[in-house]
Design a protein around this motif. Structure first.
Motif, mmCIF file in Angstrom:
data_model
loop_
_atom_site.group_PDB
_atom_site.id
_atom_site.type_symbol
_atom_site.label_atom_id
_atom_site.label_comp_id
_atom_site.label_asym_id
_atom_site.label_seq_id
_atom_site.Cartn_x
_atom_site.Cartn_y
_atom_site.Cartn_z
ATOM 1 N N ASP A 189 0.879 -1.248 -0.119
ATOM 2 C CA ASP A 189 -0.043 0.081 -0.248
ATOM 3 C C ASP A 189 0.890 1.118 -0.063
ATOM 4 O OD1 ASP A 189 -2.893 -0.673 0.051
ATOM 5 O OD2 ASP A 189 -2.436 -1.649 1.896
ATOM 6 N N GLY A 190 1.734 1.210 -0.828
ATOM 7 C CA GLY A 190 2.768 2.435 -0.903
ATOM 8 C C GLY A 190 3.551 2.296 -2.283
ATOM 9 N N PHE A 191 5.097 2.038 -1.976
ATOM 10 C CA PHE A 191 5.887 2.222 -3.185
ATOM 11 C C PHE A 191 5.550 1.457 -4.558
ATOM 12 C CE2 PHE A 191 9.649 0.694 -5.257
ATOM 13 C CZ PHE A 191 10.188 1.826 -5.664
ATOM 14 N N TYR A 192 5.152 0.255 -4.162
ATOM 15 C CA TYR A 192 4.828 -0.758 -5.561
ATOM 16 C C TYR A 192 3.488 -0.554 -5.681
ATOM 17 C CZ TYR A 192 9.129 -3.090 -4.612
ATOM 18 O OH TYR A 192 10.595 -3.470 -4.647
ATOM 19 N N ARG A 193 2.542 -0.092 -4.911
ATOM 20 C CA ARG A 193 1.243 0.134 -5.446
ATOM 21 C C ARG A 193 1.344 1.404 -6.442
ATOM 22 N NH1 ARG A 193 -2.708 2.554 -0.903
ATOM 23 N NH2 ARG A 193 -1.104 4.171 -1.055
ATOM 24 N N GLY A 194 2.421 2.342 -6.115
ATOM 25 C CA GLY A 194 2.443 3.536 -7.196
ATOM 26 C C GLY A 194 3.143 3.245 -8.239
ATOM 27 N N ILE A 195 4.155 2.350 -8.274
ATOM 28 C CA ILE A 195 4.996 2.111 -9.481
ATOM 29 C C ILE A 195 4.847 0.851 -9.972
ATOM 30 C CG2 ILE A 195 7.095 0.905 -8.127
ATOM 31 C CD1 ILE A 195 9.041 2.705 -9.510
ATOM 32 N N SER A 196 4.313 -0.228 -9.388
ATOM 33 C CA SER A 196 4.021 -1.496 -10.490
ATOM 34 C C SER A 196 3.522 -1.446 -11.650
ATOM 35 C CB SER A 196 3.511 -2.477 -9.379
ATOM 36 O OG SER A 196 3.222 -3.705 -10.148
ATOM 37 N N PRO A 197 3.813 -2.237 -12.658
ATOM 38 C CA PRO A 197 3.105 -2.432 -13.723
ATOM 39 C C PRO A 197 1.660 -2.817 -13.599
ATOM 40 C CG PRO A 197 5.105 -3.265 -14.294
ATOM 41 C CD PRO A 197 4.961 -2.950 -12.650
ATOM 42 N N LEU A 198 1.364 -3.538 -12.240
ATOM 43 C CA LEU A 198 0.047 -4.023 -11.921
ATOM 44 C C LEU A 198 -0.395 -3.354 -10.751
ATOM 45 C CD1 LEU A 198 0.158 -7.712 -12.943
ATOM 46 C CD2 LEU A 198 -1.116 -6.107 -13.894
ATOM 47 N N GLY A 199 -0.258 -1.824 -10.671
ATOM 48 C CA GLY A 199 -0.475 -1.342 -9.393
ATOM 49 C C GLY A 199 -1.814 -0.309 -9.443
ATOM 50 N N GLU A 200 -1.724 0.773 -8.927
ATOM 51 C CA GLU A 200 -3.196 1.572 -8.849
ATOM 52 C C GLU A 200 -3.259 2.089 -10.195
ATOM 53 O OE1 GLU A 200 -3.070 4.241 -5.961
ATOM 54 O OE2 GLU A 200 -1.307 5.145 -6.428
ATOM 55 N N ARG A 201 -2.279 2.410 -10.938
ATOM 56 C CA ARG A 201 -2.412 2.796 -12.257
ATOM 57 C C ARG A 201 -1.677 1.707 -13.298
ATOM 58 N NH1 ARG A 201 -1.161 7.102 -9.084
ATOM 59 N NH2 ARG A 201 0.939 6.885 -9.346
ATOM 60 N N PRO A 202 -2.373 0.787 -13.561
ATOM 61 C CA PRO A 202 -1.716 -0.487 -14.153
ATOM 62 C C PRO A 202 -1.296 0.087 -15.571
ATOM 63 C CG PRO A 202 -3.915 -1.117 -13.544
ATOM 64 C CD PRO A 202 -3.704 0.438 -13.279
ATOM 65 N N ARG A 203 -0.258 -0.456 -16.094
ATOM 66 C CA ARG A 203 0.514 -0.483 -17.473
ATOM 67 C C ARG A 203 0.439 -1.573 -18.211
ATOM 68 N NH1 ARG A 203 4.608 1.673 -13.998
ATOM 69 N NH2 ARG A 203 5.931 -0.050 -14.570
ATOM 70 N N ILE A 204 -0.414 -2.526 -17.626
ATOM 71 C CA ILE A 204 -0.490 -3.970 -18.357
ATOM 72 C C ILE A 204 -2.079 -4.272 -18.435
ATOM 73 C CG2 ILE A 204 -0.418 -6.254 -17.940
ATOM 74 C CD1 ILE A 204 2.379 -5.698 -16.538
ATOM 75 N N THR A 205 -2.458 -4.419 -19.581
ATOM 76 C CA THR A 205 -4.013 -4.737 -19.857
ATOM 77 C C THR A 205 -4.146 -6.269 -19.836
ATOM 78 O OG1 THR A 205 -3.561 -4.888 -22.378
ATOM 79 C CG2 THR A 205 -4.466 -2.644 -21.097
ATOM 80 N N GLY A 206 -5.051 -6.849 -19.528
ATOM 81 C CA GLY A 206 -5.448 -8.390 -19.509
ATOM 82 C C GLY A 206 -4.913 -9.074 -18.452
ATOM 83 N N ALA A 207 -4.738 -8.431 -17.186
ATOM 84 C CA ALA A 207 -4.360 -9.109 -15.984
ATOM 85 C C ALA A 207 -4.939 -8.133 -14.873
ATOM 86 C CB ALA A 207 -2.828 -9.191 -15.784
ATOM 87 N N PRO A 208 -5.352 -8.769 -13.983
ATOM 88 C CA PRO A 208 -6.009 -7.816 -12.549
ATOM 89 C C PRO A 208 -4.837 -7.108 -11.895
ATOM 90 C CG PRO A 208 -6.019 -10.079 -12.177
ATOM 91 C CD PRO A 208 -5.792 -9.969 -13.708
ATOM 92 N N PRO A 209 -5.108 -5.852 -11.445
ATOM 93 C CA PRO A 209 -4.097 -5.367 -10.628
ATOM 94 C C PRO A 209 -3.669 -6.293 -9.256
ATOM 95 C CG PRO A 209 -5.981 -3.839 -11.086
ATOM 96 C CD PRO A 209 -6.145 -5.105 -11.741
ATOM 97 N N LEU A 210 -2.540 -6.507 -8.980
ATOM 98 C CA LEU A 210 -2.049 -6.860 -7.660
ATOM 99 C C LEU A 210 -2.845 -6.309 -6.583
ATOM 100 C CD1 LEU A 210 1.694 -7.339 -8.645
ATOM 101 C CD2 LEU A 210 -0.114 -9.008 -8.692
ATOM 102 N N ARG A 211 -2.947 -6.793 -5.597
ATOM 103 C CA ARG A 211 -3.544 -6.458 -4.351
ATOM 104 C C ARG A 211 -2.698 -6.565 -2.918
ATOM 105 N NH1 ARG A 211 -8.661 -10.582 -4.130
ATOM 106 N NH2 ARG A 211 -9.019 -9.220 -1.869
ATOM 107 N N SER A 212 -2.841 -5.493 -2.167
ATOM 108 C CA SER A 212 -1.940 -5.610 -1.006
ATOM 109 C C SER A 212 -2.386 -6.896 0.075
ATOM 110 C CB SER A 212 -1.972 -4.115 0.016
ATOM 111 O OG SER A 212 -0.987 -4.310 0.837
ATOM 112 N N ALA A 213 -1.455 -7.707 0.641
ATOM 113 C CA ALA A 213 -1.617 -8.631 1.337
ATOM 114 C C ALA A 213 -1.238 -8.627 2.673
ATOM 115 C CB ALA A 213 -1.209 -9.933 0.532
#
Length: 432
Positions: free
Chosen positions: A300-324
């Motif tokens: 819920d921080g660094f990777y949420r903001g920068i990951s290709p599957l974060g809060e602003r996804p850069r990848i289509t066809g896959a659901p965003p990752l979720r904080s566990a």
């Protein structure tokens, strides 16, 4: 491409469930002392009603499984091998789940981590670092001699490192696979230019103790956000990594390698890594390996903001990752109407890539969303919360917090409960 997975000793992993709970494990209820991890989990204790001490960091079962499935499916679709960086969790139970979801191998950062991996029988390991310590190399040589099925590779980035490895490994029965690491400014390790990298490859070719198995790199040290400029820097570096691999292949450096390992990728730019490390010339057989590790819990921080599957996804066809990952802490003091102190500190949660994020409020068995509250600082054992007007928080209330940068959360907990809602369904052991 034929995907081959690695294996591990599942009996050794299962044996972790036999360890007894006691005072060594912070946050564990004293009522569970003396029970094995497996028996304690079988009781399905309630995180709040059954005596867990705050602060406590938990893994949430649903998001954890979602992330494992999501990354495994995406890598398979893109033709990538996944060798997750186990330093994120150092949890063999999670290694087993990653391998069960098709991981090609596991990545380690140093010899101490490698010994943990081998204690649980991980059969294919990339050591994403140079290994020049003579004692560690002697141990590695003996481990390779004892287990013909153990596959290992590490990085080399100087001629001197090749010389040190060669000296320490004399007498080993089989050569150690190494990958030339390319670096960049302002990066970390790795040869800074192709001429230096070529000299390293030539030194490996001349070594009786080593075999050149591929090329490695780490783009995450070159950029730290998802801006267009950062992505251009990453793209240029990955293009260089690809071109250097082709150069080495054309010069005959991989003549005795069936499949050349080419690996990069943290958890921030793996979309670009996938583009760069797939689609090779037909005459070159490549195993493209992604080493992302933080995907397993996301954050819920660094990777949420920068990951290709974060809060602003850069990848289509896959659901965003979720904080566990979630931390629960109590309000221990409210000295003013604008400030509350939580029983969570630097010894319990990450703070290097952003403060914990207050998200939930719990009182009298009722949990509600919490907005407008902000963590402003952390001490060893306290988190400072700035309170908005009308804040509902009172001393004794529980606050659920999202965490940033999982790599510096797991190392603070030797045991983490896995929860389904508020019910503990498993205990995960870590080894740092």
């Amino acid at each position: 491409m034929t995907f081959s997975t690695c294996s591990l000793d599942r009996a050794a992993v299962a044996a972790l469930g036999e360890e007894r709970l006691d005072w060594r494990f912070k946050a564990v209820p004293s009522d569970l002392f003396g029970l094995s991890l497996a028996d304690a989990a079988a009781r399905r204790p309630d995180l709040f009603a059954d005596g867990f001490l705050g602060p406590v960091v938990v893994l949430e079962a649903g998001p954890l499984e979602h992330n494992l499935r999501t990354m495994a499916a995406w890598c398979a679709e893109r033709g990538l091998h996944l060798a997750p960086h186990g330093k994120t969790t150092m949890a063999p139970q999670l290694f087993a789940r990653q391998i069960a979801h098709g991981a090609w191998g596991m990545t380690a950062a140093n010899a101490g981590q490698l010994r943990v991996y081998r204690a649980f029988g991980v059969s294919r390991v990339l050591l994403a670092n140079q290994l020049v310590d003579p004692a560690a190399l002697r141990w590695l040589g003996a481990e390779l001699d004892a287990d013909p099925g153990f596959e290992f590779s590490c990085w080399v980035d100087t001629v001197r490192s090749v010389e040190l490895m060669t000296d320490a490994l004399r007498g080993a029965s089989r050569p150690v696979d190494v990958l030339v690491e390319l670096g960049g400014e302002p990066g970390r390790t790795g040869a800074r230019d192709d001429a230096a990298a070529l000299a390293v490859a030539e030194a490996v070719r001349d070594s009786p103790a080593l075999r050149l198995a591929g090329v490695s790199g780490y783009e995450g040290a070159l950029a730290h956000d998802a801006t267009e400029r950062s992505r251009e820097i990453v793209e240029a570096y990955l293009r260089r990594l690809r071109e250097f691999t082709i150069t080495l292949a054309h010069k005959g450096f991989f003549a005795d390698v069936d499949e050349v390992i080419v690996t990069a990728g943290g958890s921030a730019y793996f979309d670009q890594v996938a583009d760069a490390l797939t689609g090779w010339p037909g005459e070159l057989s490549v195993a493209p390996v992604l080493r992302s590790g933080s995907y397993v819990t996301h954050d819920d921080g660094f990777y949420r903001g920068i990951s290709p599957l974060g809060e602003r996804p850069r990848i289509t066809g896959a659901p965003p990752l979720r904080s566990a990952l979630r931390a629960w802490a109590q309000v221990t003091s409210k000295p003013t109407g604008e400030l509350a102190l939580l029983t969570l500190g630097k010894r319990d949660a990450s703070f290097d890539e952003g403060m914990p994020e207050p998200q939930l409020h719990r009182r009298d068995g009722v949990t509600t969303e919490l907005t407008g509250h902000r963590a402003t600082a952390m001490n060893d054992q306290h988190t400072f919360l700035a309170l908005p007007p009308g804040s509902p928080l009172e001393v004794g209330d529980w606050v659920g917090l999202g965490l940033s940068h999982p790599c510096t959360v797991f190392d603070k907990w030797s045991l983490l409960p896995v929860v389904d809602g508020e019910t503990v369904v498993e205990f995960v052991r870590t080894f740092f």
